[in-house]
Structures are given as structure tokens and as C-alpha cells.
Motif scaffolding. Structure first.
Motif, PDB file in Angstrom:
ATOM      1  N   PRO A   4      49.388  29.293  39.590  1.00  0.00           N
ATOM      2  CA  PRO A   4      49.428  30.759  39.629  1.00  0.00           C
ATOM      3  C   PRO A   4      48.104  31.322  40.125  1.00  0.00           C
ATOM      4  N   ALA A   5      48.172  32.468  40.773  1.00  0.00           N
ATOM      5  CA  ALA A   5      46.947  33.139  41.207  1.00  0.00           C
ATOM      6  C   ALA A   5      46.193  33.640  39.986  1.00  0.00           C
ATOM      7  N   PRO A   6      44.861  33.707  40.068  1.00  0.00           N
ATOM      8  CA  PRO A   6      44.100  34.240  38.938  1.00  0.00           C
ATOM      9  C   PRO A   6      44.540  35.665  38.607  1.00  0.00           C
ATOM     10  N   ALA A   7      44.626  35.973  37.332  1.00  0.00           N
ATOM     11  CA  ALA A   7      44.973  37.332  36.907  1.00  0.00           C
ATOM     12  C   ALA A   7      43.738  38.209  37.076  1.00  0.00           C
ATOM     13  N   ARG A   8      43.820  39.156  37.991  1.00  0.00           N
ATOM     14  CA  ARG A   8      42.634  39.951  38.308  1.00  0.00           C
ATOM     15  C   ARG A   8      43.062  41.290  38.880  1.00  0.00           C
ATOM     16  N   ARG A   9      42.431  42.349  38.436  1.00  0.00           N
ATOM     17  CA  ARG A   9      42.703  43.667  38.997  1.00  0.00           C
ATOM     18  C   ARG A   9      42.066  43.763  40.372  1.00  0.00           C
ATOM     19  N   LEU A  10      42.813  44.380  41.301  1.00  0.00           N
ATOM     20  CA  LEU A  10      42.341  44.503  42.666  1.00  0.00           C
ATOM     21  C   LEU A  10      42.252  45.970  43.065  1.00  0.00           C
ATOM     22  N   VAL A  29      40.484  49.647  59.511  1.00  0.00           N
ATOM     23  CA  VAL A  29      40.589  48.435  58.708  1.00  0.00           C
ATOM     24  C   VAL A  29      41.046  48.789  57.294  1.00  0.00           C
ATOM     25  N   LYS A  30      41.527  47.758  56.621  1.00  0.00           N
ATOM     26  CA  LYS A  30      41.849  47.841  55.202  1.00  0.00           C
ATOM     27  C   LYS A  30      40.954  46.852  54.466  1.00  0.00           C
ATOM     28  N   VAL A  31      40.433  47.258  53.323  1.00  0.00           N
ATOM     29  CA  VAL A  31      39.597  46.385  52.502  1.00  0.00           C
ATOM     30  C   VAL A  31      40.270  46.194  51.147  1.00  0.00           C
ATOM     31  N   THR A  32      40.454  44.941  50.751  1.00  0.00           N
ATOM     32  CA  THR A  32      41.018  44.600  49.453  1.00  0.00           C
ATOM     33  C   THR A  32      40.012  43.727  48.726  1.00  0.00           C
ATOM     34  N   ALA A  33      39.720  44.064  47.460  1.00  0.00           N
ATOM     35  CA  ALA A  33      38.672  43.347  46.734  1.00  0.00           C
ATOM     36  C   ALA A  33      38.980  43.304  45.246  1.00  0.00           C
ATOM     37  N   PRO A  34      38.381  42.350  44.538  1.00  0.00           N
ATOM     38  CA  PRO A  34      38.495  42.356  43.082  1.00  0.00           C
ATOM     39  C   PRO A  34      37.830  43.602  42.509  1.00  0.00           C
ATOM     40  N   ALA A  61      46.399  39.432  48.740  1.00  0.00           N
ATOM     41  CA  ALA A  61      46.317  39.620  47.292  1.00  0.00           C
ATOM     42  C   ALA A  61      45.820  38.348  46.603  1.00  0.00           C
ATOM     43  N   ARG A  62      46.275  37.201  47.073  1.00  0.00           N
ATOM     44  CA  ARG A  62      45.865  35.948  46.446  1.00  0.00           C
ATOM     45  C   ARG A  62      44.394  35.642  46.748  1.00  0.00           C
ATOM     46  N   TRP A  63      43.952  35.942  47.968  1.00  0.00           N
ATOM     47  CA  TRP A  63      42.539  35.744  48.304  1.00  0.00           C
ATOM     48  C   TRP A  63      41.644  36.658  47.481  1.00  0.00           C
ATOM     49  N   ALA A  64      42.031  37.918  47.353  1.00  0.00           N
ATOM     50  CA  ALA A  64      41.221  38.840  46.566  1.00  0.00           C
ATOM     51  C   ALA A  64      41.194  38.425  45.102  1.00  0.00           C
ATOM     52  N   ALA A  65      42.338  37.944  44.597  1.00  0.00           N
ATOM     53  CA  ALA A  65      42.371  37.474  43.212  1.00  0.00           C
ATOM     54  C   ALA A  65      41.474  36.262  43.015  1.00  0.00           C
ATOM     55  N   ALA A  66      41.258  35.489  44.089  1.00  0.00           N
ATOM     56  CA  ALA A  66      40.375  34.329  44.024  1.00  0.00           C
ATOM     57  C   ALA A  66      38.901  34.711  44.165  1.00  0.00           C
ATOM     58  N   VAL A 269      43.193  27.809  51.785  1.00  0.00           N
ATOM     59  CA  VAL A 269      42.169  28.550  52.535  1.00  0.00           C
ATOM     60  C   VAL A 269      41.033  28.972  51.615  1.00  0.00           C
ATOM     61  N   ALA A 270      41.367  29.551  50.469  1.00  0.00           N
ATOM     62  CA  ALA A 270      40.336  29.984  49.524  1.00  0.00           C
ATOM     63  C   ALA A 270      39.488  28.813  49.066  1.00  0.00           C
ATOM     64  N   ALA A 271      40.131  27.678  48.774  1.00  0.00           N
ATOM     65  CA  ALA A 271      39.405  26.501  48.295  1.00  0.00           C
ATOM     66  C   ALA A 271      38.449  25.976  49.354  1.00  0.00           C
ATOM     67  N   HIS A 272      38.924  25.895  50.590  1.00  0.00           N
ATOM     68  CA  HIS A 272      38.061  25.428  51.676  1.00  0.00           C
ATOM     69  C   HIS A 272      36.852  26.353  51.863  1.00  0.00           C
ATOM     70  N   LEU A 273      37.116  27.641  51.909  1.00  0.00           N
ATOM     71  CA  LEU A 273      36.027  28.590  52.152  1.00  0.00           C
ATOM     72  C   LEU A 273      35.024  28.596  51.006  1.00  0.00           C
TER      73      LEU A 273
END
Length: 316
Positions: A4-10, A29-34, A61-66, A269-273
């Protein structure tokens, strides 16, 4: 089954205007962040043909949650501009796409200052780029790949000094096997990966048979095979061009909808980066373990990872 993706408000803010010239339309552009956290790495994402900053919700959403600040520009080939292959502006859009990414990176500090609650929390020293399909070729240029014209010398070096890592999702391969249509309308789809020197994850689908190439799905692995950079390859046996629906749920381009597959791509992708940008390879080792279990289980959900024969990325 992906974790599961981390539970995090974005928090997501759009549209934000990026200073640009010569494109005939504002660059938004659009910016999405924790909503919380500090020292957040930044990921600039380039969409595939016809899409926009409003697509790829499952990935973003999954990248921002990470823990990533994700920046999505809208390129000129977006459907909202109506520029088709017969439009006189189309042959130059590949350059405009790259210029868009440079503009975002050049104005990144000012851009992130406009997101409520974000100033001071992003880390400008930890910047990566990623792209899907045509966006893969666009971001590949910032990672070091050049464009080979049908005749003459390679195009200029488009690398950006801020970029430290990248990910290419279903990115086009070399141009030797382009179909007649692609040679006529997409002559710029001729990347040279011999100059791609930035640590990169390449993601390819085992059922991604492109109408632009006379080769099979292995066309989308060229960046891994031909690059001198320390690259990793994630191959998803049943993945087609949207790799399960990267651009969103139930969109018309998705022919292999699979939410678990999309989550897998996002997590890899998140893990590699994170491995490259922070030196923490924990998440990548988890991806490798999931790949091992997938191989052992077999079946339609199988996927695999491999690395190019160079020192491990986590040592960089």
C-alpha cells in the motif's frame, strides 16, 4: 500484490505559470506535494502525447505519498491545444517539450514558493525527471540522450545540471526501426543513448507492441541496453503501453488496466530515485525482493528487474 502507498495528506496546486518564451501559449504546471515533511526531493514529470498536467493521477499521488514534490507541465502537444501531426508547429514540438522542462527547472525555486506550506521544505539539490512515452524521450534528453536527425550531426546536448536521476516509462527506442509513418511524421524520434550518463530506471512492458516501430516490445528497452549510465530495467510481462493505466483509471488509451501494475511502476520509480538521490536503497531492495517472489510465482503478474553491468547505483 504491491504494498500500500504510505498514508499521507497531500496538497495539489494548479495552474501555476512558468516564465517561457517562443511557445505561443503560456506554460502551466501542477504541483503535488506531501502536506508535511522536510528535505523533500523534487520530481519533474513529462506526460505522453496529448496528455496534460491533469493526467497520471495514480502515479503522481503515489509519488507524493512517498515524499516527492511532483511538478507536471502541460506540453504543446496536449489535446487542449489541438496541434496535430499536420500542424506546421508540430515538427518543432519535441524541442519545445525539452525547453518546457528546462524552464521548469530554471524557475523551480520561484515556482515552489507559490505552493502554500511548501516553501523551505523541498530540497533543490535532490532533483529528478521522469516521463512516459514521448515524455520519456523528452526527459531522456535532460539525462544525456541526444537526438539523431535523419542526416547530419546529433542535436545539441540538452542535459540540465540540476538533474541527478531519472526514469523512462515506455520510452521510444532508437530510430533505425521506425515505420514509414513515424519516419515521415516523427523524424525526431531517433534518440542516441550512447550519451545518456545519468542513473536511470527504464520501465518496459512485455506486450508493448508499438505501431511506430517494426520491432517488438524490446524497442522500449534500448535506453537500458545502449546507455553507458548505471541503468536499471523493470520489465512487466503483461504490460502494454500504459503499463496498466498510468495516465488514469478507465482512460481511453488504457488497454491493460491493472491498478496493482500501476502501483508497482510508481513504487519502483520512487525506490530507484530515492536510492540515487538519498543513498537509501531500502525501498529498491524491497522491489528486488518482490521481483524474486514474482518470478517464483510465475503467472500473468510476473515482472523482473535487472541492472546494467556497472557499479550499483546505491554506491553513487
Amino acid at each position: 500484490m504491491p504494498t500500500p502507498a504510505p498514508a499521507r495528506r497531500l496538497v495539489a496546486v494548479a495552474p501555476l505559470l512558468v516564465p517561457s518564451t517562443g511557445r505561443g501559449a503560456d506554460l502551466h504546471v501542477k504541483v503535488t506535494a506531501p502536506a508535511g515533511g522536510r528535505d523533500l526531493p523534487v520530481l519533474v514529470f513529462s506526460h505522453g502525447n496529448a496528455w496534460s498536467m491533469d493526467g497520471y493521477g495514480p502515479l503522481v499521488a503515489r509519488w507524493a505519498a512517498a515524499g516527492f514534490v511532483v511538478v507536471q507541465p502541460t506540453h504543446l502537444d496536449s489535446r487542449r491545444y489541438g496541434i496535430g501531426v499536420d500542424d506546421p508547429r508540430f515538427p518543432g514540438i519535441w524541442r519545445t517539450r525539452i525547453a518546457d522542462l528546462h524552464a521548469v527547472l530554471d524557475h523551480l525555486g520561484d515556482l515552489l514558493e507559490q505552493v502554500p506550506g511548501l516553501p523551505g521544505r523541498a530540497d533543490p539539490a535532490r532533483v529528478a525527471v521522469a516521463g512516459h512515452s514521448w515524455g520519456g524521450q523528452s526527459t531522456g534528453a535532460l539525462l544525456g540522450a541526444r537526438v539523431l536527425p535523419p542526416a547530419g550531426d546529433p542535436e545539441e546536448d540538452f542535459r540540465h545540471p540540476a538533474v541527478r536521476a531519472g526514469a523512462l516509462l515506455a520510452a521510444p527506442g532508437t530510430g533505425e526501426s521506425l515505420t514509414a509513418f513515424a519516419r515521415e511524421h516523427l523524424p525526431f524520434m531517433r534518440p542516441d543513448f550512447s550519451t545518456l550518463t545519468t542513473p536511470t530506471l527504464v520501465v518496459a512492458g512485455g506486450r508493448d507492441d508499438s505501431a511506430l516501430s517494426t520491432r517488438g516490445p524490446d524497442w522500449f528497452t534500448d535506453a537500458h541496453v545502449l546507455s553507458p549510465a548505471p541503468t536499471r530495467l523493470l520489465t512487466i510481462a503483461e504490460g502494454e503501453h500504459t503499463l496498466g493505466g498510468l495516465a488514469g483509471e478507465a482512460v481511453r488509451e488504457t488497454t491493460d488496466e491493472d491498478a496493482d501494475r500501476v502501483a508497482l511502476v510508481a513504487d519502483a520509480v520512487a525506490a530507484h530515485l530515492l536510492d540515487v538521490l538519498t543513498g537509501d536503497g531500502t525501498a529498491w531492495r524491497e522491489v528486488e525482493e518482490r521481483a524474486r517472489r514474482s518470478r517464483e510465482a510465475g503467472g500473468p503478474g510476473v515482472f523482473d528487474v535487472e541492472a546494467s553491468p556497472v557499479p550499483a547505483v546505491s554506491r553513487w
